[in-house]
Motif scaffolding. Structure first.
Motif, short mmCIF file in Angstrom:
data_model
loop_
_atom_site.label_atom_id
_atom_site.label_comp_id
_atom_site.label_asym_id
_atom_site.label_seq_id
_atom_site.Cartn_x
_atom_site.Cartn_y
_atom_site.Cartn_z
N ARG A 62 0.86 -1.18 0.00
CA ARG A 62 0.00 0.00 0.00
C ARG A 62 0.90 1.23 0.00
NH1 ARG A 62 -2.44 -4.08 -0.51
NH2 ARG A 62 -4.38 -4.71 0.50
N THR A 63 0.67 2.14 -0.94
CA THR A 63 1.45 3.35 -1.03
C THR A 63 0.50 4.54 -0.95
OG1 THR A 63 3.02 2.25 -2.51
CG2 THR A 63 3.10 4.65 -2.44
N VAL A 64 0.79 5.47 -0.04
CA VAL A 64 -0.03 6.66 0.12
C VAL A 64 0.57 7.78 -0.71
CG1 VAL A 64 -0.88 8.39 1.75
CG2 VAL A 64 -0.73 5.97 2.43
N ILE A 65 -0.29 8.42 -1.51
CA ILE A 65 0.12 9.54 -2.35
C ILE A 65 -0.70 10.75 -1.90
CG2 ILE A 65 0.25 10.40 -4.72
CD1 ILE A 65 -0.14 7.20 -5.34
N ASP A 66 -0.01 11.75 -1.42
CA ASP A 66 -0.68 12.96 -0.97
C ASP A 66 -1.05 13.84 -2.15
OD1 ASP A 66 -0.48 12.37 1.78
OD2 ASP A 66 1.60 13.10 1.82
N GLY A 67 -2.19 14.55 -2.03
CA GLY A 67 -2.58 15.50 -3.05
C GLY A 67 -1.69 16.71 -2.98
N PRO A 68 -1.76 17.61 -3.93
CA PRO A 68 -2.74 17.67 -5.01
C PRO A 68 -2.39 16.72 -6.15
CG PRO A 68 -1.25 19.52 -5.19
CD PRO A 68 -0.87 18.76 -3.94
N PHE A 69 -3.40 16.42 -6.95
CA PHE A 69 -3.23 15.55 -8.11
C PHE A 69 -3.27 16.41 -9.37
CE2 PHE A 69 -5.60 13.15 -4.79
CZ PHE A 69 -4.49 12.49 -4.29
N THR A 70 -2.46 16.05 -10.33
CA THR A 70 -2.24 16.93 -11.49
C THR A 70 -3.33 16.91 -12.54
OG1 THR A 70 -0.88 15.22 -12.51
CG2 THR A 70 0.27 16.90 -11.23
N GLU A 71 -3.98 15.80 -12.76
CA GLU A 71 -4.98 15.70 -13.83
C GLU A 71 -6.33 16.23 -13.37
OE1 GLU A 71 -4.73 14.85 -17.06
OE2 GLU A 71 -2.57 14.81 -16.72
N THR A 72 -6.48 17.55 -13.37
CA THR A 72 -7.71 18.18 -12.88
C THR A 72 -8.95 17.63 -13.57
OG1 THR A 72 -6.49 20.21 -12.42
CG2 THR A 72 -8.87 20.40 -12.56
N LYS A 73 -8.86 17.37 -14.87
CA LYS A 73 -10.05 16.90 -15.60
C LYS A 73 -10.52 15.53 -15.13
CE LYS A 73 -7.42 14.87 -19.32
NZ LYS A 73 -6.71 15.09 -20.50
N GLU A 74 -9.69 14.80 -14.39
CA GLU A 74 -10.07 13.48 -13.88
C GLU A 74 -10.57 13.53 -12.44
OE1 GLU A 74 -10.17 10.81 -15.81
OE2 GLU A 74 -9.47 12.06 -17.47
N LEU A 75 -10.57 14.69 -11.83
CA LEU A 75 -10.94 14.82 -10.43
C LEU A 75 -12.42 15.16 -10.27
CD1 LEU A 75 -7.83 16.81 -9.19
CD2 LEU A 75 -8.25 14.35 -9.02
N ILE A 76 -12.95 14.87 -9.11
CA ILE A 76 -14.36 15.12 -8.79
C ILE A 76 -14.43 16.26 -7.78
CG2 ILE A 76 -16.47 14.11 -7.83
CD1 ILE A 76 -15.53 12.87 -10.50
N ALA A 77 -15.29 17.24 -8.04
CA ALA A 77 -15.45 18.39 -7.15
C ALA A 77 -16.67 18.25 -6.25
CB ALA A 77 -15.55 19.67 -7.96
N GLY A 78 -17.60 17.37 -6.62
CA GLY A 78 -18.81 17.18 -5.83
C GLY A 78 -19.62 16.04 -6.41
N PHE A 79 -20.65 15.65 -5.67
CA PHE A 79 -21.45 14.51 -6.14
C PHE A 79 -22.85 14.56 -5.55
CE2 PHE A 79 -19.96 13.28 -2.01
CZ PHE A 79 -21.02 12.57 -1.47
N TRP A 80 -23.74 13.83 -6.18
CA TRP A 80 -25.07 13.53 -5.66
C TRP A 80 -25.26 12.03 -5.74
CZ3 TRP A 80 -25.16 17.53 -9.54
CH2 TRP A 80 -25.63 18.77 -9.11
N ILE A 81 -26.14 11.51 -4.92
CA ILE A 81 -26.70 10.17 -5.09
C ILE A 81 -28.18 10.39 -5.37
CG2 ILE A 81 -27.21 7.93 -4.05
CD1 ILE A 81 -24.24 8.28 -4.48
#
Length: 145
Positions: A62-81
């Motif tokens: 298991r490897t922990v990678i701290d943010g930030p992450f570079t590919e903004t277009k692949e990230l989620i800013a919010g959600f609904w169910i």
């Protein structure tokens, strides 16, 4: 059917820029419509990836990678169910949504698996465990109920 409706991040959301009062009001109105129609089950915005982490799995490692992450277009800013009768109904609701970002934006819709979708792999014991855990989560969410 349940759907996760995900708002894609942009440079502003990743920089921690908060939505305008006008957008908050428009989203609040949209959320009210969803609730009154019995569609919305949950919905939240997410902090920028700079405040998050990823855990990468490789076999037993298991490897922990701290943010930030570079590919903004692949990230989620919010959600609904949402609970909708079909993907088309979820699409129709999404088309009514205010643009969640100042510029171009994208919302992704994905169906959530239900217990029945797992077929015979979900043994009676596993089904019972799933039902028990869902009941515990509901009780934790509503401790006075």
């Amino acid at each position: 059917m349940r759907f996760m409706v995900m708002i894609r991040a942009d440079a502003n959301s990743e920089a921690g820029v908060m939505p305008s009062q006008e957008l908050l009001a428009a989203m609040g109105q949209f959320n009210e419509e969803l609730v009154k129609a019995g569609v919305m089950q949950a919905g939240e915005g997410l902090h920028p990836s700079s405040k998050g982490a990823r855990v990468r799995f490789s076999g037993s490692q298991r490897t922990v990678i701290d943010g930030p992450f570079t590919e903004t277009k692949e990230l989620i800013a919010g959600f609904w169910i949402w609970k909708c009768a079909s993907l088309q109904e979820a699409i129709d609701w999404t088309r009514r949504c205010p643009n969640p970002m100042p510029g171009d934006s994208e919302i992704e819709i994905r169906q959530v698996f239900d217990v029945e979708d797992f077929g015979e792999a979900l043994t009676p014991e596993l089904r019972e465990q799933e039902e028990r855990l869902r009941a515990e989560v509901a009780a934790q969410a509503n401790p006075l109920a």
